[in-house]
Design a protein around this motif. Structure first.
Motif, PDB file in Angstrom:
ATOM      1  N   ARG A   1     -22.102  -4.557  62.093  1.00 26.88           N
ATOM      2  CA  ARG A   1     -21.341  -5.616  62.730  1.00 26.88           C
ATOM      3  C   ARG A   1     -20.117  -5.001  63.394  1.00 26.88           C
ATOM      4  O   ARG A   1     -19.918  -3.795  63.339  1.00 26.88           O
ATOM      5  CB  ARG A   1     -20.951  -6.676  61.694  1.00 26.88           C
ATOM      6  N   THR A   2     -19.318  -5.818  64.025  1.00 27.04           N
ATOM      7  CA  THR A   2     -18.094  -5.294  64.623  1.00 27.04           C
ATOM      8  C   THR A   2     -17.143  -4.839  63.509  1.00 27.04           C
ATOM      9  O   THR A   2     -17.335  -5.130  62.342  1.00 27.04           O
ATOM     10  CB  THR A   2     -17.427  -6.362  65.505  1.00 27.04           C
ATOM     11  N   MET A   3     -16.106  -4.141  63.895  1.00 25.66           N
ATOM     12  CA  MET A   3     -15.251  -3.465  62.923  1.00 25.66           C
ATOM     13  C   MET A   3     -14.404  -4.447  62.121  1.00 25.66           C
ATOM     14  O   MET A   3     -13.826  -5.396  62.661  1.00 25.66           O
ATOM     15  CB  MET A   3     -14.322  -2.476  63.628  1.00 25.66           C
ATOM     16  N   SER A   4     -14.323  -4.199  60.830  1.00 27.72           N
ATOM     17  CA  SER A   4     -13.369  -4.910  59.988  1.00 27.72           C
ATOM     18  C   SER A   4     -11.957  -4.420  60.317  1.00 27.72           C
ATOM     19  O   SER A   4     -11.770  -3.368  60.937  1.00 27.72           O
ATOM     20  CB  SER A   4     -13.677  -4.656  58.520  1.00 27.72           C
ATOM     21  N   LEU A   5     -10.951  -5.172  59.881  1.00 27.81           N
ATOM     22  CA  LEU A   5      -9.569  -4.737  60.113  1.00 27.81           C
ATOM     23  C   LEU A   5      -9.284  -3.421  59.410  1.00 27.81           C
ATOM     24  O   LEU A   5      -8.474  -2.620  59.883  1.00 27.81           O
ATOM     25  CB  LEU A   5      -8.597  -5.815  59.631  1.00 27.81           C
ATOM     26  N   ALA A   6      -9.949  -3.182  58.284  1.00 26.04           N
ATOM     27  CA  ALA A   6      -9.759  -1.904  57.588  1.00 26.04           C
ATOM     28  C   ALA A   6     -10.323  -0.756  58.413  1.00 26.04           C
ATOM     29  O   ALA A   6      -9.714   0.321  58.505  1.00 26.04           O
ATOM     30  CB  ALA A   6     -10.421  -1.956  56.213  1.00 26.04           C
ATOM     31  N   GLU A   7     -11.476  -0.965  59.035  1.00 31.52           N
ATOM     32  CA  GLU A   7     -12.095   0.096  59.829  1.00 31.52           C
ATOM     33  C   GLU A   7     -11.300   0.388  61.100  1.00 31.52           C
ATOM     34  O   GLU A   7     -11.210   1.540  61.537  1.00 31.52           O
ATOM     35  CB  GLU A   7     -13.527  -0.297  60.188  1.00 31.52           C
ATOM     36  N   SER A   8     -10.722  -0.651  61.699  1.00 30.20           N
ATOM     37  CA  SER A   8      -9.934  -0.445  62.921  1.00 30.20           C
ATOM     38  C   SER A   8      -8.506  -0.012  62.609  1.00 30.20           C
ATOM     39  O   SER A   8      -7.717   0.231  63.521  1.00 30.20           O
ATOM     40  CB  SER A   8      -9.900  -1.724  63.756  1.00 30.20           C
ATOM     41  N   ARG A   9      -8.174   0.063  61.324  1.00 28.27           N
ATOM     42  CA  ARG A   9      -6.878   0.499  60.814  1.00 28.27           C
ATOM     43  C   ARG A   9      -5.770  -0.513  61.078  1.00 28.27           C
ATOM     44  O   ARG A   9      -4.579  -0.171  61.014  1.00 28.27           O
ATOM     45  CB  ARG A   9      -6.509   1.881  61.370  1.00 28.27           C
ATOM     46  N   ALA A  10      -6.156  -1.746  61.386  1.00 27.86           N
ATOM     47  CA  ALA A  10      -5.158  -2.811  61.486  1.00 27.86           C
ATOM     48  C   ALA A  10      -4.710  -3.235  60.101  1.00 27.86           C
ATOM     49  O   ALA A  10      -3.568  -3.650  59.904  1.00 27.86           O
ATOM     50  CB  ALA A  10      -5.729  -3.998  62.256  1.00 27.86           C
ATOM     51  N   SER A  11      -5.605  -3.147  59.119  1.00 28.72           N
ATOM     52  CA  SER A  11      -5.271  -3.429  57.727  1.00 28.72           C
ATOM     53  C   SER A  11      -4.785  -2.156  57.049  1.00 28.72           C
ATOM     54  O   SER A  11      -5.259  -1.054  57.354  1.00 28.72           O
ATOM     55  CB  SER A  11      -6.508  -3.960  56.982  1.00 28.72           C
ATOM     56  N   SER A  12      -3.860  -2.313  56.109  1.00 25.69           N
ATOM     57  CA  SER A  12      -3.384  -1.147  55.354  1.00 25.69           C
ATOM     58  C   SER A  12      -4.419  -0.680  54.334  1.00 25.69           C
ATOM     59  O   SER A  12      -4.328   0.440  53.833  1.00 25.69           O
ATOM     60  CB  SER A  12      -2.083  -1.502  54.628  1.00 25.69           C
ATOM     61  N   ALA A  13      -5.394  -1.539  54.012  1.00 28.99           N
ATOM     62  CA  ALA A  13      -6.482  -1.214  53.081  1.00 28.99           C
ATOM     63  C   ALA A  13      -5.975  -0.796  51.707  1.00 28.99           C
ATOM     64  O   ALA A  13      -6.616  -0.017  51.002  1.00 28.99           O
ATOM     65  CB  ALA A  13      -7.399  -0.130  53.670  1.00 28.99           C
ATOM     66  N   GLU A  14      -4.833  -1.346  51.294  1.00 31.00           N
ATOM     67  CA  GLU A  14      -4.258  -0.981  49.990  1.00 31.00           C
ATOM     68  C   GLU A  14      -5.020  -1.588  48.820  1.00 31.00           C
ATOM     69  O   GLU A  14      -4.995  -1.041  47.712  1.00 31.00           O
ATOM     70  CB  GLU A  14      -2.803  -1.449  49.922  1.00 31.00           C
ATOM     71  N   VAL A  15      -5.652  -2.722  49.037  1.00 29.67           N
ATOM     72  CA  VAL A  15      -6.390  -3.393  47.968  1.00 29.67           C
ATOM     73  C   VAL A  15      -7.876  -3.199  48.215  1.00 29.67           C
ATOM     74  O   VAL A  15      -8.415  -3.639  49.229  1.00 29.67           O
ATOM     75  CB  VAL A  15      -6.051  -4.893  47.902  1.00 29.67           C
ATOM     76  N   SER A  16      -8.538  -2.528  47.302  1.00 29.83           N
ATOM     77  CA  SER A  16      -9.947  -2.206  47.455  1.00 29.83           C
ATOM     78  C   SER A  16     -10.818  -3.362  46.974  1.00 29.83           C
ATOM     79  O   SER A  16     -10.657  -3.837  45.844  1.00 29.83           O
ATOM     80  CB  SER A  16     -10.276  -0.935  46.662  1.00 29.83           C
ATOM     81  N   LEU A  17     -11.739  -3.791  47.817  1.00 31.58           N
ATOM     82  CA  LEU A  17     -12.669  -4.838  47.407  1.00 31.58           C
ATOM     83  C   LEU A  17     -13.508  -4.379  46.225  1.00 31.58           C
ATOM     84  O   LEU A  17     -13.682  -5.107  45.242  1.00 31.58           O
ATOM     85  CB  LEU A  17     -13.578  -5.231  48.578  1.00 31.58           C
TER      86      LEU A  17
END
Length: 417
Positions: free
Chosen positions: A125-141
Motif C-alpha cells: 500500500r502507500t507509505m505509512s507516516l512511519a515509513e515516510s518519516r513524518a511520524s517519530s515512530a517512538e511507539v512500536s505497534l
C-alpha cells in the motif's frame, strides 16, 4: 531519489526465503517496483515495450531468464507467464527464484489457479507516516503487547496531519511540494476514471459515472455503504445507475487496487449480539478521497467531521502496513447493538490480537475507552480467542500515554513498526 525502507522489505525477504516466487500487488505508484528492485538480481519491465508482451506469448521462457531473484514487473500484461513461471519453479526446485509485481489483476485472474506452495503474496500500500518519516515512530505497534506504558510526544500538529492526509503516502512525492502532490492525486483520480480501469478490465466504462462513484466512496470513506445507497447517491434525476452497474464499477476499482475495503471481523462472541458483515470503504490512499472532492489542506482542517473520516482511513492504512511485518491483518468490528471498533489487528502466527479505536481529537477518548473495554469484557469469547494483547486509541493529538485501565492513547504521529 533515495530509497526509503519499507515494512514490506522484511516481509519480501522472508517470503523469498520460503517460496519459489513472490507476487507483489498494489496500486500504481505505491512503490512495488522500487521495493522489488532492492532484492532482485535481474529484472524486466513488461510495460516498456509491446514487443515484450508479444514475446511472453510466443516464448515465455525467454523472459524468465536472469539471475535470481528475477523480477518481472507489470506481469499482468502477460498473464500466460503465471503458468510458465509455476512450471519453472517446479523444475528448478529452488526458493526465491522470481518476483512478480503488478498494479492490476489480469483480465482472467490466473492467480486463482493453483500457486499453492510456489507463490507467496505481498500486498503493498502507500507509505505509512512511519515509513515516510513524518511520524517519530517512538511507539512500536508490535511492542504494545509487552504491557509497558507508553510515553511520547507527536511532532505533528493538527494542520500537519491535514497536510499529510491531502498529500498521501506516495513514495514519489516525498520531496514534492504539497501543491504538486494535490495535482498528482487529482491526476490519479482522472486516470482511474479515463484509462486505468478500462485498461485493466478491457471494458469501456462511462468516465463520468466512474467519477461520481469515486466521489460517493470518498464521501463515505471509513464508513459502510450498500450498493443501493451508493447507487442512490450517484444517480441524477435523469441518469439512474442501477446496483448492477455500480457493482461492476466497484469490481473495476478493486481490480486496479483503487478500492481497498476493510473487512468485518469474524469472531466468536459470548453475548447474544450478532456481528455485522459489511466492509468499510477505503481508497488506495486517503488523499484520493480529498482529491476526488476537491478538498485541500485548509478546507480539510476547517471540517473536523470529514477530517475525522479521512484520519480514520489514514490510521487504517498505517496499521495495515505496520502490522504486515508480522503478517498481521486488520478488520473492523460492528454488532447489532451499535458497538463499533474501528480496527482489530489479528496476528495469525501466534493468535495475538489487539483493538484500536480512532479519534482525531481528545474529547471522545473516555467514550471509546469504554467501547474497547466493553469489547473485551462483554463481547468477545476470551476462552476461545484469548485476552487482547493491547487496547489503544489512535489520535491526532500531541501526547502518548497509558490510561489507568491499561488502554493506550497513541497519536498517529508517534506510531511505528
Amino acid at each position: 531519489m533515495a530509497y526509503y525502507p519499507r515494512v514490506a522489505d522484511s516481509v519480501l525477504s522472508e517470503l523469498l526465503g520460503g517460496m519459489g516466487a513472490v507476487l507483489i500487488e498494489g496500486p500504481r505508484a505505491s512503490g512495488k517496483t522500487s521495493t522489488a528492485l532492492q532484492q532482485s538480481a535481474s529484472s524486466i519491465r513488461l510495460d516498456r515495450s509491446p514487443e515484450l508482451v508479444q514475446l511472453a506469448e510466443l516464448s515465455p521462457d525467454e523472459l524468465l531468464r536472469g539471475y535470481t531473484p528475477h523480477l518481472v514487473d507489470e506481469w499482468q500484461l502477460a498473464p500466460t507467464l503465471w503458468n510458465a513461471m509455476r512450471q519453472e519453479i517446479d523444475e528448478r526446485q529452488k526458493r526465491g527464484q522470481f518476483i512478480l509485481s503488478g498494479s492490476a489483476m489480469p483480465y482472467d485472474d490466473v492467480t486463482r489457479h493453483s500457486g499453492a506452495g510456489r507463490f507467496g503474496r505481498l500486498r503493498m500500500r502507500t507509505m505509512s507516516l512511519a515509513e515516510s518519516r513524518a511520524s517519530s515512530a517512538e511507539v512500536s505497534l508490535s511492542g504494545l503487547a509487552s504491557g509497558a506504558r507508553v510515553q511520547a510526544t507527536s511532532p505533528l500538529t493538527y494542520r500537519d496531519l491535514a497536510e499529510q492526509a491531502v498529500r498521501g503516502g506516495w513514495p514519489g512525492l516525498l520531496d514534492a511540494a504539497t501543491r504538486q502532490a494535490i495535482v498528482f492525486n487529482r491526476s490519479y483520480v482522472d486516470d482511474l476514471c479515463e484509462t486505468e480501469i478500462m485498461g485493466a478490465t478491457g471494458i469501456r466504462h462511462n468516465p463520468e459515472h466512474l467519477r461520481r462513484l469515486i466521489e460517493s466512496v470518498s464521501r463515505n470513506i471509513s464508513a459502510e455503504a450498500t450498493l443501493k445507497s451508493l447507487s442512490a447517491d450517484i444517480s441524477g434525476n435523469s441518469d439512474h445507475l442501477d446496483r448492477k452497474t455500480v457493482s461492476n464499477y466497484m469490481d473495476g476499482l478493486r481490480q486496479v487496487f483503487g478500492l481497498d475495503e476493510l473487512p468485518a471481523w469474524s469472531v466468536s462472541l459470548r453475548s447474544r449480539s450478532r456481528l455485522r458483515t459489511s466492509p468499510k470503504l477505503h481508497l488506495a490512499d486517503p488523499a484520493l478521497a480529498c482529491a476526488a472532492l476537491g478538498i485541500g489542506v485548509d478546507r480539510l482542517a476547517r471540517d473536523p467531521e470529514y477530517f475525522g473520516q479521512v484520519f480514520e482511513s489514514m490510521v487504517v492504512r498505517d496499521l495495515r502496513a505496520l502490522a504486515s511485518v508480522e503478517f498481521g491483518r486488520v478488520y473492523h468490528y460492528r454488532d447489532n447493538t451499535g458497538l463499533e471498533i474501528d480496527a482489530i489487528i489479528e496476528y495469525p502466527e501466534d493468535g495475538k490480537w489487539g483493538a484500536c479505536e480512532v479519534k482525531l481529537g481528545s474529547s471522545k477518548i473516555p467514550d471509546v475507552e469504554r467501547n474497547l473495554l466493553k469489547l473485551r469484557n462483554e463481547r468477545v469469547d476470551l476462552d476461545k480467542l484469548g485476552e487482547p494483547s493491547f487496547l489503544a486509541v489512535i489520535t491526532g493529538t500531541e501526547y502518548a500515554y497509558t490510561l489507568p485501565s491499561g488502554v493506550h492513547v497513541i497519536p498517529l504521529g508517534v506510531l511505528g513498526q
